[in-house]
Design a protein around this motif. Sequence first.
Motif, PDB file in Angstrom:
ATOM      1  N   ALA A 405       0.832  -1.200   0.000  1.00  0.00           N
ATOM      2  CA  ALA A 405       0.000   0.000   0.000  1.00  0.00           C
ATOM      3  C   ALA A 405       0.867   1.250   0.000  1.00  0.00           C
ATOM      4  CB  ALA A 405      -0.935  -0.010   1.209  1.00  0.00           C
ATOM      5  N   TRP A 406       1.969   1.208   0.752  1.00  0.00           N
ATOM      6  CA  TRP A 406       2.870   2.378   0.812  1.00  0.00           C
ATOM      7  C   TRP A 406       3.442   2.674  -0.563  1.00  0.00           C
ATOM      8  CZ3 TRP A 406       7.946   3.599  -0.117  1.00  0.00           C
ATOM      9  CH2 TRP A 406       8.430   4.786   0.453  1.00  0.00           C
ATOM     10  N   GLN A 407       3.853   1.632  -1.280  1.00  0.00           N
ATOM     11  CA  GLN A 407       4.409   1.847  -2.613  1.00  0.00           C
ATOM     12  C   GLN A 407       3.359   2.374  -3.582  1.00  0.00           C
ATOM     13  OE1 GLN A 407       6.132  -1.906  -3.744  1.00  0.00           O
ATOM     14  NE2 GLN A 407       7.994  -1.609  -2.539  1.00  0.00           N
ATOM     15  N   ALA A 408       2.127   1.853  -3.487  1.00  0.00           N
ATOM     16  CA  ALA A 408       1.061   2.325  -4.381  1.00  0.00           C
ATOM     17  C   ALA A 408       0.751   3.792  -4.120  1.00  0.00           C
ATOM     18  CB  ALA A 408      -0.176   1.466  -4.196  1.00  0.00           C
ATOM     19  N   ILE A 409       0.729   4.195  -2.859  1.00  0.00           N
ATOM     20  CA  ILE A 409       0.461   5.598  -2.532  1.00  0.00           C
ATOM     21  C   ILE A 409       1.598   6.480  -3.034  1.00  0.00           C
ATOM     22  CG2 ILE A 409       0.220   7.225  -0.624  1.00  0.00           C
ATOM     23  CD1 ILE A 409      -1.241   5.053   0.916  1.00  0.00           C
ATOM     24  N   THR A 410       2.835   6.038  -2.859  1.00  0.00           N
ATOM     25  CA  THR A 410       3.984   6.805  -3.332  1.00  0.00           C
ATOM     26  C   THR A 410       3.918   7.033  -4.838  1.00  0.00           C
ATOM     27  OG1 THR A 410       5.362   5.904  -1.544  1.00  0.00           O
ATOM     28  CG2 THR A 410       6.492   6.881  -3.422  1.00  0.00           C
ATOM     29  N   THR A 411       3.564   5.988  -5.567  1.00  0.00           N
ATOM     30  CA  THR A 411       3.450   6.117  -7.023  1.00  0.00           C
ATOM     31  C   THR A 411       2.284   7.026  -7.410  1.00  0.00           C
ATOM     32  OG1 THR A 411       4.349   3.883  -7.280  1.00  0.00           O
ATOM     33  CG2 THR A 411       3.176   4.823  -9.164  1.00  0.00           C
ATOM     34  N   GLY A 412       1.162   6.879  -6.721  1.00  0.00           N
ATOM     35  CA  GLY A 412      -0.007   7.684  -7.043  1.00  0.00           C
ATOM     36  C   GLY A 412       0.202   9.155  -6.801  1.00  0.00           C
ATOM     37  N   LEU A 413       0.989   9.505  -5.776  1.00  0.00           N
ATOM     38  CA  LEU A 413       1.220  10.914  -5.460  1.00  0.00           C
ATOM     39  C   LEU A 413       2.038  11.641  -6.531  1.00  0.00           C
ATOM     40  CD1 LEU A 413       1.922  10.719  -1.622  1.00  0.00           C
ATOM     41  CD2 LEU A 413      -0.035  11.811  -2.738  1.00  0.00           C
ATOM     42  N   LYS A 414       2.627  10.924  -7.436  1.00  0.00           N
ATOM     43  CA  LYS A 414       3.401  11.569  -8.495  1.00  0.00           C
ATOM     44  C   LYS A 414       2.503  12.232  -9.537  1.00  0.00           C
ATOM     45  CE  LYS A 414       7.230   8.257  -8.090  1.00  0.00           C
ATOM     46  NZ  LYS A 414       8.016   7.206  -8.790  1.00  0.00           N
ATOM     47  N   THR A 415       1.258  11.749  -9.660  1.00  0.00           N
ATOM     48  CA  THR A 415       0.391  12.253 -10.731  1.00  0.00           C
ATOM     49  C   THR A 415      -0.926  12.843 -10.248  1.00  0.00           C
ATOM     50  OG1 THR A 415      -0.484  10.007 -11.013  1.00  0.00           O
ATOM     51  CG2 THR A 415       1.342  10.667 -12.432  1.00  0.00           C
ATOM     52  N   GLY A 416      -1.207  12.773  -8.950  1.00  0.00           N
ATOM     53  CA  GLY A 416      -2.474  13.330  -8.501  1.00  0.00           C
ATOM     54  C   GLY A 416      -2.764  12.999  -7.049  1.00  0.00           C
ATOM     55  N   PRO A 417      -3.961  13.296  -6.583  1.00  0.00           N
ATOM     56  CA  PRO A 417      -4.317  13.059  -5.184  1.00  0.00           C
ATOM     57  C   PRO A 417      -4.580  11.580  -4.904  1.00  0.00           C
ATOM     58  CG  PRO A 417      -6.204  13.934  -6.358  1.00  0.00           C
ATOM     59  CD  PRO A 417      -5.067  13.930  -7.335  1.00  0.00           C
ATOM     60  N   VAL A 418      -4.407  11.208  -3.649  1.00  0.00           N
ATOM     61  CA  VAL A 418      -4.634   9.835  -3.190  1.00  0.00           C
ATOM     62  C   VAL A 418      -5.675   9.877  -2.076  1.00  0.00           C
ATOM     63  CG1 VAL A 418      -3.607   7.847  -2.030  1.00  0.00           C
ATOM     64  CG2 VAL A 418      -2.340   9.024  -3.841  1.00  0.00           C
ATOM     65  N   LEU A 419      -6.637   8.998  -2.141  1.00  0.00           N
ATOM     66  CA  LEU A 419      -7.708   8.924  -1.148  1.00  0.00           C
ATOM     67  C   LEU A 419      -7.413   7.816  -0.150  1.00  0.00           C
ATOM     68  CD1 LEU A 419     -10.604   9.943  -0.339  1.00  0.00           C
ATOM     69  CD2 LEU A 419     -11.478   8.033  -1.696  1.00  0.00           C
ATOM     70  N   VAL A 420      -7.560   8.136   1.145  1.00  0.00           N
ATOM     71  CA  VAL A 420      -7.384   7.145   2.212  1.00  0.00           C
ATOM     72  C   VAL A 420      -8.658   7.155   3.046  1.00  0.00           C
ATOM     73  CG1 VAL A 420      -6.016   6.412   4.193  1.00  0.00           C
ATOM     74  CG2 VAL A 420      -4.888   7.514   2.244  1.00  0.00           C
ATOM     75  N   GLN A 421      -9.394   6.057   3.027  1.00  0.00           N
ATOM     76  CA  GLN A 421     -10.637   5.950   3.781  1.00  0.00           C
ATOM     77  C   GLN A 421     -10.395   5.189   5.082  1.00  0.00           C
ATOM     78  OE1 GLN A 421     -13.989   3.065   3.077  1.00  0.00           O
ATOM     79  NE2 GLN A 421     -14.945   4.849   2.118  1.00  0.00           N
ATOM     80  N   VAL A 422     -10.861   5.765   6.182  1.00  0.00           N
ATOM     81  CA  VAL A 422     -10.719   5.177   7.515  1.00  0.00           C
ATOM     82  C   VAL A 422     -12.113   5.018   8.105  1.00  0.00           C
ATOM     83  CG1 VAL A 422      -9.634   5.406   9.783  1.00  0.00           C
ATOM     84  CG2 VAL A 422      -8.518   6.372   7.765  1.00  0.00           C
ATOM     85  N   PRO A 423     -12.464   3.840   8.631  1.00  0.00           N
ATOM     86  CA  PRO A 423     -13.845   3.639   9.088  1.00  0.00           C
ATOM     87  C   PRO A 423     -14.232   4.403  10.339  1.00  0.00           C
ATOM     88  CG  PRO A 423     -12.512   1.688   9.506  1.00  0.00           C
ATOM     89  CD  PRO A 423     -11.677   2.608   8.698  1.00  0.00           C
ATOM     90  N   ARG A 424     -13.260   4.910  11.114  1.00  0.00           N
ATOM     91  CA  ARG A 424     -13.589   5.604  12.361  1.00  0.00           C
ATOM     92  C   ARG A 424     -13.039   7.025  12.348  1.00  0.00           C
ATOM     93  NH1 ARG A 424     -15.348   2.320  16.601  1.00  0.00           N
ATOM     94  NH2 ARG A 424     -15.233   0.085  16.200  1.00  0.00           N
ATOM     95  N   ALA A 425     -13.807   7.937  12.975  1.00  0.00           N
ATOM     96  CA  ALA A 425     -13.386   9.328  13.086  1.00  0.00           C
ATOM     97  C   ALA A 425     -12.617   9.531  14.387  1.00  0.00           C
ATOM     98  CB  ALA A 425     -14.604  10.246  13.045  1.00  0.00           C
ATOM     99  N   GLY A 426     -12.025  10.721  14.553  1.00  0.00           N
ATOM    100  CA  GLY A 426     -11.311  11.047  15.779  1.00  0.00           C
ATOM    101  C   GLY A 426      -9.843  10.677  15.723  1.00  0.00           C
ATOM    102  N   TYR A 427      -9.232  10.651  16.917  1.00  0.00           N
ATOM    103  CA  TYR A 427      -7.804  10.359  17.018  1.00  0.00           C
ATOM    104  C   TYR A 427      -7.603   8.897  17.413  1.00  0.00           C
ATOM    105  CZ  TYR A 427      -2.873  11.252  17.985  1.00  0.00           C
ATOM    106  OH  TYR A 427      -1.500  11.227  17.968  1.00  0.00           O
TER     107      TYR A 427
END
Length: 728
Positions: A405-427
């Motif tokens: 996942a880290w590598q996919a995000i790194t590659t994606g950030l070269k050409t545009g925004p990356v979305l990360v969905q987290v099921p819970r809000a807060g800290y």
Amino acid sequence: MDPSARPEQLTLPGLAAPTGAGRARRSETGVPLAQVLPIARVCVDVSPPHLDRLFDYTVPAAMSESVRPGVRVKVRFAGQDVDGYVIERVDRTEHAGALLALRRVVSAEAVLSPEVASLARSVADYYAGSMTDVLRLAIPPRLARVETEDGPARVSGRQAPDPQVDEVRSHWSDIRGGDALLTRLTAGESPRAVWTALPGTGALGGWPLALAEAVRATARSGRGVVVALPDARDVERLARALVVLGIEERTAALGPVPGPSGPEEFVRLTADMGPTPRYRSFLAALRGHVRIVIGTRAAAFAPVANLGLVVCWDDIDSMHQERRAPYPHVREVLALRSEQTGCGFLIGSVSRSIHAQALVASGWARELVADRATVRARAPRVQALTSVELAREGAGGAARLPNAAWQAITTGLKTGPVLVQVPRAGYLPVVACVRCRTPARCAVCVGPLALSGAHAVPQCSWCGALAGGWRCPECSATGLRSVRVGSDRTAEELGKAFPGVTVRVSGARSAAGVIAQVPDSPALVVCTPGAEPVAPSGYTVAALLDAAVSTSHVGLYTDQEALHRWLTAAALVRPSDAGGRVLLVGDAAPTPTNAFVRWDPAGLAQRELDERVELALPPAMRIASVTGDRHAVAMFVARVALPEGGSVLGPVEVAPPEHGAHTPARAPGRRGAARTASTLEAPVRAIVRVPAGRGRELARALSAALATASAKRETGLISIVLDPKEMV
């Protein structure tokens, strides 16, 4: 001559001799009555179930011109002045005693159209509720100043055709039966369909423009359209698409009714737009100024005349479930309206609900889907990073953000925004002892402790009490560790892992709130489900973290809702041929995971429906939840005349809602039945179920039992909810 054959002596001067058993009678106060149709049948705003019917009042001569069906009136009931709506005027009454006169006409505006009155009655009967409860949902509060507006109407500026409009025809052309839908709507026909939309990128791409084209096709036939969407962000996206297609938005004073050659217009009808603009939009539809209404739940009751199409977009979304009695769902309200008026009906979503699939399976609606080749071409590449897939990475595969996942995000950030969905809000919404991992609880109310920041003091999520000196009751340790990680902590961790990259957080509880749109520049966008911003060219990569959390709880719709959350986020990612990738990280349940990888929401919905038919669960069965004191529940269930094939499960004890926890829309507390949490006896719940085809018979039986209990003033406390979301 037989005395019984002679007409009765007239009691209202000037009226012809009555025929039949009923007759108009003099008002109790002796006020002169209207010469024509002196009796008004009124829906009075009273709560007891046994009073859910129309009451007859006389119409004073002075009010005869202003008392019309649909106007608001004040009437005397049980020694008090209460509100009501005039449903009809008649020339005689079946009431044996003297009638009271109407107190006054609140407004000459007939805000309750005959169609909406009939719909309100149908919805109340379908959910075993009262008509007055439904009318509170359908008609906004009155604002006298808005009723007298007569200024020139303003509309949004016409926007030049956008190049993305070409995508409209390609979207419907790629859907089997899509072109036929538009053709039938334009020809004035009324098809019923369940539409699985293809993913599309951009603020207007995908479903907004396609849905706008269906609205325009219906308007070209000279008919009205009602579109109900989950939230204001979706309403905004559809509004922009309508303007692009040349349908203007009416945004100001009511003004005159536009002529037939004038531009087509629409209004929004949402709860969060404020009382004045909401009432103005309501009156614009009521008076025929516009024939297209888009909005949230309230739009389902919009008084649009000559309806040609009603639309429910994304019916799985929980926002379509009304939070007030009798808790109707927009999908069911619009289905009832379609049956009542004969208009077209369309359910659309990137996913597929089990209830929508049931409509397809029954033949009530047709299915609109794309073939597999088209879906694969339009959708991003989906990969499930389960523990099996990540086993070869060793210890790194167990990380919350594995190396793949880290590598996919790194590659994606070269050409545009990356979305990360987290099921819970807060800290850190859930924490535990750092040594023995016992969940950390509040010493005041035993609620769960949470951390709102890296250096924050632990605080109870229920009562808000601080727990600065917390000590584990099992091992006496004072340290805390995370059990669940929220979106704020995830954004903090990603900011450290990707230095120099912009990180945005979108969510109802985040500092920036829910973000509607983000630019195409490289950035990490962390969001909770349902708060995904739109990127104009689409996201390059989407990482859906903590997938196991989405399917870890027990419920009838767990798999459906998990797949819906994932598909909603994945639909915002670029197609696979443009490099779009979606990574599902975690060991979620295999059934929704496989459906997500295949991008097959209809397949999952059909599988779930087949299982429910076999197990006699909704929507194959219609159920009602009866909650309250054990004795009251037993008495009520014994009184219900079950239709053929009906059965009762329980009663069993149920835990009262946890202090500080969110209370679902269908929890006990319905009008006319108090909560049982204040009693010493633990509440119980019984489930009454019947085959789906006898669901309306069940509603009638429950209404009759409620009316009997109300008339006898039985002291037991019960709550009746039809079609509860869960049975546990």
